[in-house]
Design an enzyme around this catalytic site. Structure first.
Site, PDB file in Angstrom:
ATOM      1  N   ARG A   1      99.904 -43.842  86.328  1.00 29.82           N
ATOM      2  CA  ARG A   1     100.712 -42.655  86.105  1.00 29.82           C
ATOM      3  C   ARG A   1     101.607 -42.706  84.855  1.00 29.82           C
ATOM      4  NH1 ARG A   1     102.730 -40.892  91.967  1.00 29.82           N
ATOM      5  NH2 ARG A   1     102.014 -42.999  92.253  1.00 29.82           N
TER       6      ARG A   1
ATOM      7  N   LYS B   1      93.086 -56.486  99.590  1.00 32.82           N
ATOM      8  CA  LYS B   1      93.614 -56.413 100.952  1.00 32.82           C
ATOM      9  C   LYS B   1      94.962 -55.680 100.924  1.00 32.82           C
ATOM     10  CE  LYS B   1      96.244 -60.665 101.718  1.00 32.82           C
ATOM     11  NZ  LYS B   1      97.459 -60.337 102.359  1.00 32.82           N
TER      12      LYS B   1
ATOM     13  N   ASP C   1      89.660 -61.487  98.821  1.00 32.70           N
ATOM     14  CA  ASP C   1      90.656 -62.293  99.516  1.00 32.70           C
ATOM     15  C   ASP C   1      90.862 -63.467  98.580  1.00 32.70           C
ATOM     16  OD1 ASP C   1      91.972 -64.251 100.962  1.00 32.70           O
ATOM     17  OD2 ASP C   1      91.150 -63.557 102.872  1.00 32.70           O
ATOM     18  N   HIS C   2      92.002 -63.487  97.899  1.00 32.23           N
ATOM     19  CA  HIS C   2      92.134 -64.443  96.782  1.00 32.23           C
ATOM     20  C   HIS C   2      92.040 -65.897  97.245  1.00 32.23           C
ATOM     21  CE1 HIS C   2      96.420 -64.434  97.969  1.00 32.23           C
ATOM     22  NE2 HIS C   2      96.402 -65.662  97.501  1.00 32.23           N
TER      23      HIS C   2
ATOM     24  N   LYS D   1      90.148 -69.873  95.436  1.00 31.46           N
ATOM     25  CA  LYS D   1      90.824 -71.144  95.173  1.00 31.46           C
ATOM     26  C   LYS D   1      89.816 -72.288  95.149  1.00 31.46           C
ATOM     27  CE  LYS D   1      95.250 -69.913  97.259  1.00 31.46           C
ATOM     28  NZ  LYS D   1      96.128 -70.057  96.083  1.00 31.46           N
TER      29      LYS D   1
ATOM     30  N   GLU E   1     104.931 -70.573 104.099  1.00 26.82           N
ATOM     31  CA  GLU E   1     105.608 -70.083 102.891  1.00 26.82           C
ATOM     32  C   GLU E   1     107.083 -70.372 103.018  1.00 26.82           C
ATOM     33  OE1 GLU E   1     104.669 -65.960 102.470  1.00 26.82           O
ATOM     34  OE2 GLU E   1     102.592 -66.349 101.909  1.00 26.82           O
TER      35      GLU E   1
ATOM     36  N   ASP F   1      99.101 -59.943 107.797  1.00 27.91           N
ATOM     37  CA  ASP F   1      99.208 -60.278 106.374  1.00 27.91           C
ATOM     38  C   ASP F   1      98.449 -61.567 106.027  1.00 27.91           C
ATOM     39  OD1 ASP F   1     100.255 -59.567 103.843  1.00 27.91           O
ATOM     40  OD2 ASP F   1     101.779 -61.117 104.001  1.00 27.91           O
TER      41      ASP F   1
ATOM     42  N   HIS G   1      93.332 -64.530 105.291  1.00 27.92           N
ATOM     43  CA  HIS G   1      93.286 -65.883 104.722  1.00 27.92           C
ATOM     44  C   HIS G   1      92.942 -66.936 105.774  1.00 27.92           C
ATOM     45  CE1 HIS G   1      94.982 -63.914 101.391  1.00 27.92           C
ATOM     46  NE2 HIS G   1      96.246 -64.147 101.611  1.00 27.92           N
TER      47      HIS G   1
ATOM     48  N   LYS H   1     106.755 -67.453 107.462  1.00 24.40           N
ATOM     49  CA  LYS H   1     107.629 -67.305 106.288  1.00 24.40           C
ATOM     50  C   LYS H   1     108.920 -68.060 106.536  1.00 24.40           C
ATOM     51  CE  LYS H   1     105.964 -63.142 104.135  1.00 24.40           C
ATOM     52  NZ  LYS H   1     105.653 -63.846 102.866  1.00 24.40           N
TER      53      LYS H   1
END
Lengths: 369, 517
Positions: free
Chosen positions: B66, B176, B205-206, B210, B244, B263, B268, B368
């Site tokens: 945008r 995702k 899915d990163h 890896k 995390e 998430d 993952h 987390k």
């Protein structure tokens, strides 16, 4: 050996050791570190690299180069300095090549130096054999031109080698190429050449010309190839090794494009003979290195690849009807340690080089004739 | 009968080069070009690919978003992002100059028909000037609610080429979350396949990009020693941890509507479980690998209705401290509802009901504000059948543990018992370690670099297939519904700890303990 020996070795100091108990001295060295040390030193090795030298200067160079290379490819380095003309003697010392990785950890590779003179040089190959880490591949880096004498000594040093590393820029005759080709054919030692690794950026840049689907078929339409390489003389009587990079390029292009190279080095493609022209340009740096390549096609169009030294890139352009933007290839490091690292990172023998070397020996006849 | 695009022979000059495979030049359109993902990950990854010589001459990248940028302003913005985030930073002038020639920007709203016409025009221009030959990759780096409208316009404007008819390829990359539950995932997939064929859709899915995740397959299937004991006969249990240390950062709004299970676990963690537990594929090829992965997800035992708490724990962090810094509680985070019941931690005990894994518990946890950032898989082997050593002492021989560290400090370690030097036969655990950084030195490519390159090459092995996504949701939905209807808050845990006490109880009542990763 004490803990301070490890610190001294890790700092690059050479520790003289009895050559009959080198392995024990190394074990003592590592035993010196505390088990609970948070910043413990890690020993690592992916290769055994044996550097063969004949002079103090070559020895120092090999030690420095492999020390730098061990940061990227951890290795047990064994530097041999063997001089049959010197007084009979033998000595050895150990040191460590260390660098920091994340988390304050230090990784070290071991370096062993063995110096032998006179008939004692024949004791070196069995000693080296005993010092190789089991189950790790062995590379022998032969510094300088290949020897024409002491064949037994050379053969026994190469016996455990998975790879023989040479630098053909030091070759003084096409016979050296033929010798490497024979080693590939007749032994289990795979030859590798630093000059071939230097060519990788040129191979990458040239390959990019033919990546576009519309240009893939042009390989069959090559009519003429012109190469300009650096030389240290005016052209007349130039040292043979200075021509090898260009020879490799021509041999590689012919081999991969499926062209036929006869025993006299003449090249035949689908539409007739292909002319190769090797021009030289006098320069003080990068002697022997290719500076420019031009490929002309049947229809009069051409592709050119040139090195832009200042910007550290090679650019490839196609002049013709098909729209293709310029392709840029980053120049690769040409330091000896960079070349050795790239070579050792390949776990397997380079099958393309093995194909190219025998063709290069044939094409070389045209250069010297 | 469908037409098939003519096969172009591979470039023989590439044989033996480090870049043996170079994709054909295409136009990569990034929808959401001004977004955080694009700046932090996608554009720096593309630049690093160019830096390493992995992009073809003519590769073109078009940002679509945008804000009112010119091509030049967009390039400056991209350069700044690459200087900040690219693996190969700082930017190399010569590489940049060439890379920037292929960067363009089209301003537009995703719902504005005129914007797609401008995009189409730009694409055609690039085909003429940059040799992209009609090849297209659309990267939808946008929230899922924009998928339908973008797909509709792309299809409606004739910007998607049907591979069944041959011709240049069109591919779509989807980020995702692949839905919020089974129903929304199905709807997203329906939208995607109304415009694209399934084989044109690349769901990122990163984690799959890896190196260490890919190494899991190499470890299992390139080494003869592991596969014989990779089963219920030798393995007591397996633990998966995705921890995390950070909180929700600026994603409070999204995270509060999702929770850690949606998430992290749904994608993952289940990807890790399926790669770990799958049978050997017949080939390292997209459908062969994904067929085996989906079988694992299909074999996951359902949560027992009414007794879900026996196998699943959810937690929410309260104020505490992480890595020496004070950390607020979840309910005090920005854009989080003050009475939120969203879980920031979940621990599950799974069973893969098949021949290989019957009754082997897989304990998985994600959270987390845990003590540190770490992703790790640990395989705990059955103990030796008879305690021969340490008799008359309180020392017990310890079970062997093979630990695979996915991030950070990637590597593999094996714990085993060894004799303590001395006159008596006493044992102590020791560890044998392999670390990527020690053995291979160089920094591995970013996950996005690998995944973008694979998309350009048309290899979807490292991407999630529709049935993988839907099967995962079908398994997880009942648990999420139970939690949603539970009026009790999640169990609390202080920031900087390894989750609520109930998570410890989940594993400890089986006589086991979480490994400290």
């Amino acid at each position: 050996m004490s803990e301070s020996d490890l610190d001294r070795a890790a700092a690059g100091e050479e520790l003289p050791v009895d050559y009959t108990s080198i392995e024990k001295s190394l074990a003592d060295l590592w035993r010196g570190q505390k088990a609970d040390d948070e910043h413990a030193v890690t020993r690592a090795a992916l290769w055994n690299v044996v550097a063969h030298t004949t002079s103090t200067q070559e020895h120092a160079t090999a030690s420095e180069v492999l020390g730098r290379a061990s940061v990227t490819v951890p290795q047990r380095t064994i530097v041999v300095r063997a001089n049959p003309a010197a007084d009979p003697h033998m000595e050895s010392w150990i040191s460590a090549n260390c660098h920091m990785i994340g988390g304050g950890k230090q990784v070290c590779s071991e370096e062993i130096s063995i110096v032998a003179g006179g008939d004692r040089i024949h004791r070196v190959p069995p000693l080296v054999n005993a010092l190789l880490i089991p189950d790790m591949p062995v590379a022998v880096w032969w510094i300088g031109d290949l020897p024409g004498e002491h064949e037994n000594y050379v053969e026994s040093l190469l016996e455990p080698a998975d790879r023989l590393i040479v630098d053909s820029v030091h070759f003084d005759a096409p016979a050296d190429l033929a010798l490497i080709s024979r080693i590939a054919e007749r032994t289990t030692t795979a030859p590798a050449d630093l000059n071939w690794v230097r060519l990788e950026e040129w191979r990458t840049a040239t390959a990019s010309v033919f990546d576009a689907p519309a240009l893939r078929g042009r390989l069959r339409a090559i009519r003429r190839v012109r190469l300009i390489a650096g030389t240290s003389t005016d052209g007349e009587g130039a040292f043979f090794g200075e021509s090898v990079e260009s020879l490799f390029f021509a041999s590689w292009l012919s081999t991969q494009a499926g062209h036929h190279v006869d025993r006299d080095g003449r090249v035949e493609g689908p539409s007739g003979q292909i002319e190769y022209r090797f021009d030289r340009r006098n320069q003080t740096t990068d002697v022997g290195g290719i500076a420019f390549a031009e490929i002309l096609f049947d229809d009069g169009t051409s592709a050119s690849i040139s090195r832009d030294r200042e910007r550290g890139i090679l650019t490839a352009n196609v002049d013709g009807t098909v729209s293709t933007p310029e392709s840029v290839t980053r120049a690769m490091g040409r330091g000896t340690d960079d070349l050795i690292v790239r070579m050792l990172k390949r776990p397997e023998a380079d099958r393309v080089f093995v194909k190219v070397i025998s063709v290069a020996a044939r094409m070389a006849k045209r250069l010297v004739s | 009968m469908s037409a098939v695009a003519p096969t172009i022979e591979p470039n023989p000059l590439r044989e033996g080069l480090e870049q043996e495979r170079v994709p054909d030049a295409s136009c990569l359109v990034i929808f959401g070009a001004s977004g955080d993902l694009t700046h932090r990950k996608l554009l720096p990854a593309l630049y690093s690919l160019a830096h390493d010589g992995l992009l073809p001459a003519g590769q073109t990248i078009i940002g679509f978003s945008r804000p009112d940028y010119t091509d030049e302003a967009f390039r400056m913005d991209v350069r700044e992002a690459c200087n900040k985030y690219a693996r190969t930073r700082p930017v190399d002038d010569a590489v940049w100059e060439n890379f920037a020639k292929g960067l363009f920007y089209v301003r537009g709203d995703f719902t504005e028909p005129g914007a797609y016409l401008r995009l189409k025009q730009k694409l055609e221009e690039c085909d003429r000037s940059r040799g992209t030959g009609g090849r297209r990759i659309y990267y939808l780096a946008v929230p899922p609610n924009f998928f339908p409208v973008i797909c509709e316009f792309l299809g409606g404007e004739g910007m998607v080429n049907d591979p069944e008819r041959g011709g240049p390829f069109t591919r779509a990359i989807i980020e995702k979350p692949f839905g919020h539950d089974l129903e929304s995932a199905r709807e997203l997939n329906r939208v995607a396949v109304s415009t694209f064929r399934e084989r044109q859709v690349f769901r990122i899915d990163h984690y799959l990009g890896k190196e260490t995740v890919q190494n899991l397959l190499v470890l299992r299937f390139a080494n003869g020693i592991f596969e014989p004991f990779w089963n219920r006969q030798y393995i007591d249990h397996v633990q998966f941890t995705v921890a995390e240390s950070i909180g929700v950062e600026k994603r409070g709004g999204y995270f509060d509507s999702a929770g850690i299970t949606r998430d992290i676990v749904q994608n993952h963690l289940l990807q890790l479980v399926s790669l770990f537990a799958m049978e050997p594929p017949v080939a390292f090829e997209a459908n062969a690998v994904r067929d085996e992965k989906v079988k694992v997800i299909r074999a996951l035992r359902e949560f027992p209705k009414g007794r879900e708490h026996e196998l699943a724990v959810r937690g929410q962090y309260t104020a505490g401290s992480v890595l020496g810094e004070k950390a607020p509680g979840y309910l005090q985070e920005e854009n989080v509802k003050p009475n939120s019941r969203t879980e920031t931690f979940s621990a599950l005990k799974l069973f893969v009901d098949n021949w290989r894994w019957a009754d082997v518990p897989f304990y998985i946890r994600a959270g987390k504000r845990l003590p540190k950032r770490v992703t790790d898989i640990s395989i705990h082997f059955r103990p030796a059948p008879y305690p021969l050593f340490n008799k008359g002492t309180s020392v017990k021989t310890q079970p062997n543990v093979l630990a695979i560290r996915i991030q950070p400090d990637e590597g593999i370690s094996l714990k085993f018992d060894s004799k303590v030097p001395g006159p008596s036969v006493r044992t102590a655990p020791v560890s044998m370690e392999f670390r990527y950084a020690t053995s291979f030195g160089a920094e591995p490519p970013e996950a996005y670099e690998r995944l973008l390159l694979e998309t350009m090459l048309g290899d979807s092995t490292l991407f999630a297939r529709r049935d993988e996504v839907e099967t995962a949701w079908a398994w997880l939905d009942p648990l999420l519904n139970t939690w949603a209807s539970d009026s009790r808050p999640p169990d609390s845990y202080a920031a900087g700890t390894w989750g609520p006490e109930s998570a410890d109880a989940l594993i400890e009542r089986d006589g086991r303990k979480w490994r400290r990763p």
